[in-house]
Every structure is written in C-alpha cells, then in structure tokens.
Scaffold this motif. Structure first.
Motif, PDB file in Angstrom:
ATOM      1  N   VAL A 160       0.832  -1.203   0.000  1.00  7.97           N
ATOM      2  CA  VAL A 160       0.000   0.000   0.000  1.00  7.97           C
ATOM      3  C   VAL A 160       0.865   1.252   0.000  1.00  7.97           C
ATOM      4  CG1 VAL A 160      -1.572   1.347   1.432  1.00  7.97           C
ATOM      5  CG2 VAL A 160      -2.054  -1.047   1.001  1.00  7.97           C
ATOM      6  N   SER A 161       1.955   1.237   0.772  1.00  3.27           N
ATOM      7  CA  SER A 161       2.854   2.389   0.823  1.00  3.27           C
ATOM      8  C   SER A 161       3.542   2.615  -0.521  1.00  3.27           C
ATOM      9  CB  SER A 161       3.902   2.204   1.916  1.00  3.27           C
ATOM     10  OG  SER A 161       3.299   2.163   3.195  1.00  3.27           O
ATOM     11  N   ALA A 162       3.963   1.525  -1.166  1.00  2.00           N
ATOM     12  CA  ALA A 162       4.578   1.658  -2.488  1.00  2.00           C
ATOM     13  C   ALA A 162       3.599   2.281  -3.478  1.00  2.00           C
ATOM     14  CB  ALA A 162       5.045   0.296  -2.993  1.00  2.00           C
ATOM     15  N   GLY A 163       2.347   1.825  -3.423  1.00  2.00           N
ATOM     16  CA  GLY A 163       1.331   2.416  -4.295  1.00  2.00           C
ATOM     17  C   GLY A 163       1.097   3.876  -3.976  1.00  2.00           C
ATOM     18  N   GLY A 164       1.011   4.212  -2.674  1.00  3.72           N
ATOM     19  CA  GLY A 164       0.787   5.594  -2.277  1.00  3.72           C
ATOM     20  C   GLY A 164       1.912   6.512  -2.715  1.00  3.72           C
ATOM     21  N   VAL A 165       3.149   6.030  -2.609  1.00  3.90           N
ATOM     22  CA  VAL A 165       4.298   6.826  -3.037  1.00  3.90           C
ATOM     23  C   VAL A 165       4.221   7.099  -4.534  1.00  3.90           C
ATOM     24  CG1 VAL A 165       6.782   6.729  -3.435  1.00  3.90           C
ATOM     25  CG2 VAL A 165       5.871   6.158  -1.192  1.00  3.90           C
ATOM     26  N   MET A 166       3.935   6.073  -5.322  1.00  5.23           N
ATOM     27  CA  MET A 166       3.882   6.253  -6.776  1.00  5.23           C
ATOM     28  C   MET A 166       2.775   7.224  -7.171  1.00  5.23           C
ATOM     29  SD  MET A 166       4.476   2.283  -7.894  1.00  5.23           S
ATOM     30  CE  MET A 166       4.378   2.581  -9.658  1.00  5.23           C
ATOM     31  N   MET A 167       1.590   7.093  -6.548  1.00  5.30           N
ATOM     32  CA  MET A 167       0.484   7.967  -6.912  1.00  5.30           C
ATOM     33  C   MET A 167       0.765   9.412  -6.516  1.00  5.30           C
ATOM     34  SD  MET A 167      -1.206   5.623  -8.223  1.00  5.30           S
ATOM     35  CE  MET A 167       0.114   4.419  -8.216  1.00  5.30           C
ATOM     36  N   THR A 168       1.291   9.628  -5.304  1.00  7.99           N
ATOM     37  CA  THR A 168       1.540  10.979  -4.826  1.00  7.99           C
ATOM     38  C   THR A 168       2.692  11.624  -5.580  1.00  7.99           C
ATOM     39  OG1 THR A 168       0.837  10.232  -2.629  1.00  7.99           O
ATOM     40  CG2 THR A 168       1.913  12.374  -2.767  1.00  7.99           C
ATOM     41  N   LEU A 169       3.725  10.842  -5.850  1.00  8.91           N
ATOM     42  CA  LEU A 169       4.892  11.360  -6.561  1.00  8.91           C
ATOM     43  C   LEU A 169       4.505  11.862  -7.940  1.00  8.91           C
ATOM     44  CD1 LEU A 169       7.967  11.541  -5.913  1.00  8.91           C
ATOM     45  CD2 LEU A 169       8.250   9.440  -7.234  1.00  8.91           C
ATOM     46  N   ASP A 170       3.600  11.152  -8.599  1.00  7.44           N
ATOM     47  CA  ASP A 170       3.240  11.533  -9.965  1.00  7.44           C
ATOM     48  C   ASP A 170       2.389  12.787 -10.036  1.00  7.44           C
ATOM     49  OD1 ASP A 170       3.334   9.432 -12.683  1.00  7.44           O
ATOM     50  OD2 ASP A 170       4.448   8.984 -10.885  1.00  7.44           O
ATOM     51  N   VAL A 171       1.923  13.288  -8.873  1.00  3.68           N
ATOM     52  CA  VAL A 171       1.212  14.559  -8.876  1.00  3.68           C
ATOM     53  C   VAL A 171       2.184  15.709  -9.119  1.00  3.68           C
ATOM     54  CG1 VAL A 171      -0.168  16.153  -7.484  1.00  3.68           C
ATOM     55  CG2 VAL A 171      -0.586  13.689  -7.337  1.00  3.68           C
ATOM     56  N   THR A 172       3.397  15.627  -8.552  1.00  5.13           N
ATOM     57  CA  THR A 172       4.329  16.758  -8.588  1.00  5.13           C
ATOM     58  C   THR A 172       5.562  16.513  -9.436  1.00  5.13           C
ATOM     59  OG1 THR A 172       5.389  15.945  -6.558  1.00  5.13           O
ATOM     60  CG2 THR A 172       3.613  17.534  -6.310  1.00  5.13           C
ATOM     61  N   VAL A 173       5.862  15.249  -9.781  1.00  7.80           N
ATOM     62  CA  VAL A 173       7.132  14.963 -10.451  1.00  7.80           C
ATOM     63  C   VAL A 173       7.212  15.533 -11.858  1.00  7.80           C
ATOM     64  CG1 VAL A 173       6.450  12.766 -11.497  1.00  7.80           C
ATOM     65  CG2 VAL A 173       8.820  13.092 -10.769  1.00  7.80           C
ATOM     66  N   VAL A 174       6.060  15.758 -12.479  1.00  8.57           N
ATOM     67  CA  VAL A 174       6.042  16.196 -13.874  1.00  8.57           C
ATOM     68  C   VAL A 174       6.345  17.682 -14.019  1.00  8.57           C
ATOM     69  CG1 VAL A 174       4.632  16.269 -15.973  1.00  8.57           C
ATOM     70  CG2 VAL A 174       4.396  14.378 -14.397  1.00  8.57           C
ATOM     71  N   ASN A 175       6.105  18.469 -12.962  1.00 11.76           N
ATOM     72  CA  ASN A 175       6.201  19.922 -13.087  1.00 11.76           C
ATOM     73  C   ASN A 175       7.551  20.386 -13.619  1.00 11.76           C
ATOM     74  OD1 ASN A 175       3.577  20.810 -12.067  1.00 11.76           O
ATOM     75  ND2 ASN A 175       4.221  19.943 -10.134  1.00 11.76           N
ATOM     76  N   VAL A 176       8.636  19.762 -13.147  1.00 13.33           N
ATOM     77  CA  VAL A 176       9.966  20.229 -13.550  1.00 13.33           C
ATOM     78  C   VAL A 176      10.326  19.791 -14.967  1.00 13.33           C
ATOM     79  CG1 VAL A 176      10.803  20.268 -11.177  1.00 13.33           C
ATOM     80  CG2 VAL A 176      11.096  18.199 -12.541  1.00 13.33           C
ATOM     81  N   ALA A 177       9.509  18.918 -15.576  1.00 12.15           N
ATOM     82  CA  ALA A 177       9.835  18.393 -16.903  1.00 12.15           C
ATOM     83  C   ALA A 177       9.024  19.041 -18.014  1.00 12.15           C
ATOM     84  CB  ALA A 177       9.605  16.879 -16.930  1.00 12.15           C
ATOM     85  N   LEU A 178       8.143  19.982 -17.682  1.00 11.26           N
ATOM     86  CA  LEU A 178       7.228  20.522 -18.687  1.00 11.26           C
ATOM     87  C   LEU A 178       7.953  21.165 -19.855  1.00 11.26           C
ATOM     88  CD1 LEU A 178       4.365  22.044 -16.494  1.00 11.26           C
ATOM     89  CD2 LEU A 178       4.366  19.893 -17.763  1.00 11.26           C
ATOM     90  N   SER A 179       8.989  21.939 -19.580  1.00 13.33           N
ATOM     91  CA  SER A 179       9.715  22.612 -20.666  1.00 13.33           C
ATOM     92  C   SER A 179      10.369  21.601 -21.604  1.00 13.33           C
ATOM     93  CB  SER A 179      10.767  23.552 -20.083  1.00 13.33           C
ATOM     94  OG  SER A 179      10.163  24.591 -19.355  1.00 13.33           O
ATOM     95  N   ASP A 180      10.981  20.553 -21.028  1.00 17.35           N
ATOM     96  CA  ASP A 180      11.617  19.523 -21.848  1.00 17.35           C
ATOM     97  C   ASP A 180      10.593  18.752 -22.674  1.00 17.35           C
ATOM     98  OD1 ASP A 180      13.419  20.001 -19.376  1.00 17.35           O
ATOM     99  OD2 ASP A 180      14.747  18.907 -20.742  1.00 17.35           O
ATOM    100  N   ILE A 181       9.440  18.463 -22.082  1.00 14.93           N
ATOM    101  CA  ILE A 181       8.384  17.746 -22.799  1.00 14.93           C
ATOM    102  C   ILE A 181       7.885  18.586 -23.972  1.00 14.93           C
ATOM    103  CG2 ILE A 181       6.039  16.840 -22.626  1.00 14.93           C
ATOM    104  CD1 ILE A 181       6.653  16.100 -19.722  1.00 14.93           C
TER     105      ILE A 181
END
Length: 521
Positions: free
Chosen positions: A11-32
């Motif tokens: 459950v913790s592994a799932g929670g980490v993946m779901m929560t991380l994907d909320v904010t992890v993309v922000n720094v990659a927007l320019s590259d994308i």
C-alpha cells in the motif's frame, strides 16, 4: 503467507507512486514541450489531466471497493497505472501523453481510494496508529520530493524516464498484491449491496465538473464559458447525486456525513491540503525566481520541509497515545500557520534573515503536515461501520485533491490580483503604453531576466508582496483549521456518536459490524 507488513509495504509503495506523480512532472514541462514540439500551455495538461481523473474517481473507487473487494480494486488500479505509465513514456505526441496521463489518474484513484480500508483491516489498535502515521509521512514526503526526483531523472536520463521507472515497480506491486495481500471486503451482513451505476456515473461527473474550473480557472479566467459551465454542471450533478442516494442502498451512505468526527476529518483534510500543497507551487516559484535556483536546486532547498515531515512522522504514533486527535490536529495547523507566517517574513526580509526564516518556515510546515494527517486518517476509518470503510476512505481521500486544487485556484487569484495592483504603475516608470501586460506576464512566471532593468525593483517588490499575501492567506486557513479541529472527538465519543446514529436508523443498520477503534484518534 500474507502478513500485515506485506499489506503496509504494498500500500505504501502504491501511495508513493500515486503521490509522486502529482508533482514529479512539473519540472519536466519545458523539456516535454520542446521534445514533442508542442506549446507549453498544451503540455501543462499533462499535470491537469492526471489531477482531474484522479480526483474524479476517488469517491466511486472507494465505494466500489466495499462491494468488489479492496485488494481487487487496488490491484486493478495498479495494473492500469503501470500500463498508462508505459504509454506516457512512449508517447509520440502531446495528445497521446495527455490521454495516457488521464489513464494514470484513473488507475491512481483506484489504488489510493481503498488504502485506509486495507490498513484498517490489516492492523488494530496501536499498530494501526503506527501504520497510518508511517503511511501518511511516506506519502506526503513523496509529494514534496517530486521536484527533486523529477529533476534528477530529467537531467540524467530524460523526461520519459519519470514515467518509465513506474513500470517495473508497478509490476512488482501487482505481483506482490496477488501473492501476499489478503482480500479485504465488506463484512457480510446478510444483504448484498448493488453496484449502483447511476450513482457511480453521477459521482464521477460531479467531482470532474467541480475540479475542472478549479484547475483551469486561474489561467483561462473565471468568467470563461467552459469554466462557468463546468461549475454549474458540477453543482447540478452533486444535487442529483445526493437525491439519488436518499434511498439508502446506493453508492454513498449519506448517514456517514452525520457523524461529526468523520465529517470534521474530511473538512480538515480539505483545509490541510489547501493550506499546504495549495501553496507549494508558489513557494517553488518564489525560490526559483528570487534565488535563481534550477529545478533540481529548488527541490533540494525544499528538503527542510521533506526531512522534517519524515522525522516528525516517526514520533506521531507516540503522540497519538498521549494526546487526542483534536489536540494533535489543532497543533499541526498551528505549526503550519506559523510556518506560513515565517515564509511571509522571509519574502520581505534581508538575505541572511530571509534564509533563516525560509528554513524555519519549511520545517514548521513539514512538522505540521506530519502531525495533521495520521489522526485524520485514523478517525476516517474508525468512526464508521466496518462495511463502509472503503467508502469512508474514498470520500476522505476525495477531499484531498479538491483541497489542493482549491488552494491553487484561490491563492492563484489572490496572487494575480495583488501582483496586478502593484504593477499598475509600470507604465508611469517609462515602460511605455501597453507595457503592463508583458511586464505582468514576465513577473507572474518569475522571469525577471525579461524585465527592463529600470523596472526590476518594482517587479521584485510586486512579486514579493503577492507571495507574502498568499502566505498570510494560507496562515488564516490554518487558523480556521485550529478551530475546526474541535469537531474531532475521542474514540469513546466518536464510537458513541456513531452507534447512536446507527441506532436511529433501521434495525439492520444498528446491527452492522463496526471497525475496531482502539485509540485510533
């Protein structure tokens, strides 16, 4: 052999993946945007699509997990999330990426919605307290670490790997859940509740329609036809959902909302996310623009928040044994409010004082977040019947993204208004007619290098003033949370209230099995 530790780990592994994907993309927007040859405005929907889909399905996924099995919904969601992550990493264009991100959000909601119910079934008493406290700290830290993780992957391997790294982890979680996690379904009481497709459709539609204006309103404008239309549709769908559930055997048990502790926990979760993650984007922008930090450096500068959250989380279970839920939650909101006041002072202070106040403010915000969420999660699953634990988990979790989106929208409107007011004299300083709009656009995004040197003092002062207003407004939300925390009761009071509520209903409701509550508040 299955064990509570396996359930917690998965459950913790799932929670980490779901929560991380909320904010992890922000720094990659320019590259994308550059790699897919697309405008930044369109690529920003890779963030919005995930948030909209995630928030829209939480309530329905939580309720369905009570009927279909919580492990079943969790595993299906993880499988969908893993496949969608592969689609994101291999996307040939922006449209495909956005669609895959929406699928990620749907899978994420199915993973996250039954998490509290799964842990409530695996643990009891003090061990449940410790498990929920650890899960809350880990998931919250993952969200705060998103910019760091995203920055590392983007700079070292490229933006596609922020998605592709989910694939092997997701496969391991799916296999582990099937092999090691016991099924957790609602206790049998002689009745089989129907799936209620109408309620599910209305629930998804209402949450989606309410999320949309909060996500798009700050940029598109609050009077835009699609924003206003979505808001009206959301209200109408919410009314229709409530009307459809009055028969008592539908998707949502409306009697849960009459339990004061449960309703208070949901509202406080909304306020906590509004006052913390709703401000995080502005804190990141402030650090990046006024200090000139790179995305990775900004993530590292946020480590006082992340580190304090993790460290304080280690002691929350002990604090829960010594203090009641209302005291802990009120203290957490007070700490976050002081932290926001510290950041407001940092924006207006000299360099040396500003840096000290920034660190102190981030530490207080992290400590407050660590103390607030575990008691709220414990109350959410302890104050309701055991056969409604999944529904309670989904309903409580649905308040979290709504709180984040509301915070971003409300504080964004405040930031923009204060900035516009402060910059209104830009034309009088020699910028020339019509220069206010490009000046404001540059300052709003922290691109001071585009501002004329003669206007630099005005621009930086306006930005700092707007950021200070956001921090002070967040501190006021925290103050509201301190007073609202009184709605949380001790376990004995919550149990007595829930039993009285059940007894006031039909005879079958009074005989429902109840979840064990031993000191979860």
């Amino acid at each position: 052999m299955s064990s509570p530790r396996w359930t917690f780990a998965l459950v913790s592994a799932g929670g980490v993946m779901m929560t991380l994907d909320v904010t992890v993309v922000n720094v990659a927007l320019s590259d994308i945007a550059r790699d897919l040859d697309s405008g930044l405005g369109k690529v920003q929907w890779t963030v919005s699509a995930y948030s909209l889909a995630f928030g829209a399905l939480l309530l329905t996924a939580g309720a369905l997990s009570d009927r279909l099995g919580r492990r079943t919904v969790f595993t299906a969601g993880m499988a969908l999330f893993t496949l969608a992550s592969a689609g994101c990493g291999l996307a040939p264009d922006a449209a495909t990426l956005i669609a895959a991100r929406a699928a990620q959000g749907l899978g994420g909601a199915m993973v996250f919605a039954p998490t509290l119910a799964l842990m409530a079934a695996a643990y009891e008493g003090v061990r449940r307290q410790a498990a929920i406290a650890a899960f809350a700290a880990i998931a919250s830290a993952a969200g705060a670490l998103g910019p760091v993780v995203g920055g590392v992957f983007v700079q070292a391997l490229g933006w596609r790997w922020i998605f592709l790294v989910n694939v092997p982890i997701g496969v391991l979680v799916v296999v582990g859940a099937l092999a090691r996690m016991p099924e957790s379904a609602a206790p049998r009481d002689g009745r089989r509740r129907r799936v209620d497709p109408l309620g599910a459709a209305l629930g998804v539609g209402a949450l989606l329609a309410l999320h949309y204006p909060l996500v798009t309103g700050p940029e598109a404008g609050w009077t835009a036809p699609d924003v206003l239309g979505s808001a009206v549709a959301g209200v109408l769908l919410a009314v229709a959902l409530v009307a459809s559930q009055r028969r008592g055997d539908g998707l949502i048990d409306l009697t849960l909302l009459r339990i004061r502790s449960f309703g208070g926990a949901a509202m406080l979760g909304f306020l906590a996310r509004m006052s913390s993650l709703g401000v995080l984007a502005f804190v990141t922008l402030w650090l990046q623009s006024t200090r000139g930090y790179s995305p990775l450096e900004v993530g590292l500068r946020l480590l006082p928040l992340t580190g304090s959250l993790l460290l304080a989380g280690l002691f929350v279970a002990r604090l829960q044994r010594a203090f009641s839920a209302d005291v802990l939650v009120a203290g957490g909101f007070a700490a976050q409010g002081l932290g926001m006041a510290g950041l407001a002072g940092a924006a207006a202070g000299e360099d040396g004082v500003s840096q000290a106040l920034t660190v102190a403010g981030l530490v207080l915000i992290g400590v407050g977040g660590a103390v607030i969420f575990p008691p709220l999660m414990g109350v959410a699953v302890s104050a309701v019947p055991a056969d409604r634990a999944g529904m309670a988990s989904g309903l409580t979790n649905a308040c979290y993204p709504l709180g984040t989106a509301t915070g971003v929208a409300v504080f964004g409107a405040l930031f923009s208004a204060r900035l516009g007011s402060a910059l209104s004299g830009g034309a009088d300083l020699g910028a020339g007619p019509g220069a206010a709009t490009p000046l404001r656009a540059a300052v709003e995004t922290g691109r001071f290098e585009l501002v004329d040197p003669a206007l630099q003092p005005l621009a930086r002062s306006a930005f700092s003033g707007a950021f200070t207003a956001v921090c002070l407004a967040s501190a006021l939300v925290c103050l509201l949370g301190v007073f609202t925390a009184r709605t949380l009761r001790t376990d004995a009071e919550a149990e007595a209230e829930a039993e009285a509520d059940a007894g006031a209903g039909d005879g079958a409701a009074a005989k429902r099995p109840r979840s064990r509550t031993a000191q979860t508040s």
